[in-house]
Design a protein around this motif. Sequence first.
Motif, PDB file in Angstrom:
ATOM      1  N   ASP A   1     -27.317   1.815   8.159  1.00  0.00           N
ATOM      2  CA  ASP A   1     -27.228   3.293   7.794  1.00  0.00           C
ATOM      3  C   ASP A   1     -26.795   4.101   8.826  1.00  0.00           C
ATOM      4  O   ASP A   1     -25.869   4.736   9.228  1.00  0.00           O
ATOM      5  N   GLY A   2     -27.402   3.560  10.107  1.00  0.00           N
ATOM      6  CA  GLY A   2     -27.175   4.036  11.436  1.00  0.00           C
ATOM      7  C   GLY A   2     -25.712   3.911  12.019  1.00  0.00           C
ATOM      8  O   GLY A   2     -25.085   4.856  12.557  1.00  0.00           O
ATOM      9  N   TRP A   3     -25.079   2.976  11.576  1.00  0.00           N
ATOM     10  CA  TRP A   3     -23.868   2.446  12.256  1.00  0.00           C
ATOM     11  C   TRP A   3     -22.891   3.540  11.688  1.00  0.00           C
ATOM     12  O   TRP A   3     -21.717   3.743  12.406  1.00  0.00           O
TER      13      TRP A   3
ATOM     14  N   VAL B   1      -8.051  -3.408  19.676  1.00  0.00           N
ATOM     15  CA  VAL B   1      -8.290  -4.950  20.400  1.00  0.00           C
ATOM     16  C   VAL B   1      -9.441  -5.571  19.591  1.00  0.00           C
ATOM     17  O   VAL B   1     -10.421  -4.990  19.241  1.00  0.00           O
ATOM     18  N   ALA B   2      -9.362  -6.830  19.211  1.00  0.00           N
ATOM     19  CA  ALA B   2     -10.356  -7.401  18.547  1.00  0.00           C
ATOM     20  C   ALA B   2     -11.318  -8.549  19.373  1.00  0.00           C
ATOM     21  O   ALA B   2     -10.992  -9.246  20.002  1.00  0.00           O
TER      22      ALA B   2
ATOM     23  N   PRO C   1     -15.733   1.575  19.858  1.00  0.00           N
ATOM     24  CA  PRO C   1     -15.779   1.013  18.611  1.00  0.00           C
ATOM     25  C   PRO C   1     -15.161   1.239  17.218  1.00  0.00           C
ATOM     26  O   PRO C   1     -15.434   2.642  16.872  1.00  0.00           O
ATOM     27  N   VAL C   2     -14.506   0.667  16.603  1.00  0.00           N
ATOM     28  CA  VAL C   2     -13.741   0.760  15.406  1.00  0.00           C
ATOM     29  C   VAL C   2     -14.715   0.524  14.090  1.00  0.00           C
ATOM     30  O   VAL C   2     -15.004   1.142  13.456  1.00  0.00           O
ATOM     31  N   THR C   3     -15.223  -0.763  14.421  1.00  0.00           N
ATOM     32  CA  THR C   3     -15.953  -1.407  13.273  1.00  0.00           C
ATOM     33  C   THR C   3     -17.071  -2.215  13.811  1.00  0.00           C
ATOM     34  O   THR C   3     -16.768  -3.157  14.970  1.00  0.00           O
TER      35      THR C   3
ATOM     36  N   VAL D   1     -19.678  -5.581  17.480  1.00  0.00           N
ATOM     37  CA  VAL D   1     -18.430  -4.829  17.361  1.00  0.00           C
ATOM     38  C   VAL D   1     -17.446  -5.838  16.985  1.00  0.00           C
ATOM     39  O   VAL D   1     -17.226  -6.910  17.824  1.00  0.00           O
ATOM     40  N   VAL D   2     -16.550  -5.522  16.061  1.00  0.00           N
ATOM     41  CA  VAL D   2     -15.407  -6.349  15.631  1.00  0.00           C
ATOM     42  C   VAL D   2     -14.298  -6.098  16.298  1.00  0.00           C
ATOM     43  O   VAL D   2     -13.250  -6.726  16.759  1.00  0.00           O
TER      44      VAL D   2
END
Length: 293
Positions: free
Chosen positions: A59-61, A234-235, A265-267, A275-276
């Motif tokens: 939930d926190g993310w 960037v991945a 961070p995006v995802t 981090v993805v």
Amino acid sequence: MTTVFRKALGALPRLGVQVLDLGPGAAVVSRRGGYTATKMSGDSWMVGGKRPRTRTTADGWGLHKAAAGDLCARHVADLLANYEVNCVFDVGANKGQYGRQLRELGYRGRIVSFEPVPDALARLRKSAERDPEWRVYPFALGRSESFEDMHLGWKTMNSLLQPSAYGQRRYKRFTDTRKEQVRIRRLDEVMDEALEGIAEPRPYLKMDTQGFDMEVFAGAGRRTADFVGMQSEVAVLQLYEGSPRMNEAIAAYEDAGFAITGMYPVTREKTTGRVVEFDCVMARAAAAPSRQG
């Protein structure tokens, strides 16, 4: 002296209305109450519902993602202002979310958006139709002129690349796809037309092409030197086959003269917190106006 605003806030609880005071001139008023507020930057707050007593890490993310997105957007807006950017190349524009956000944050220069997917393109054109300084191009950008199959049906994650094994495990949407051929052009072949009418261009390059950013960048050729700043997704973990790793992409951008000004961070993986992908914001220090020192 107590202001009329403060007196009114003080009276509301007696009427059964809950008040969350955010400071001078700002408050959240609700009959249900239970709201929480997180200070973001400047006069910006993130307001949400009451958090449960036992909140899972997953939930926190969501809060982390929203905070990172807000900080990244404001960072870019400040960079555009500081570097006197007057044209933003929005590559992988989707429905125009990025362009609308730029306008909301005060950017008034030209926006040049690229989007090859018909459904998204129609929405993008709708977003730009009343904005004389927002141009739309109905094709993708890459290393060379061609026509290629794009994987569709993945919402904002449509890509010219196939999903990786990791991507397929992570996103169920990757199992249901259709293909449609789209046109690809080189960035350096369209820059002059896109910049037409700007006396002293100071362009910024934003790329969000689902694993294809390095191909877009390669298609700029020597014209990469014209950009005062750039932004690329960037991945860390590869969602698409053949997409570059973060260190490979950043090394290429640094070799072209850009330096990192922010990483957001995006995802993330909800279970591990890894981090993805990051939004990497960069600038060419030599292009900074002399007033900055």
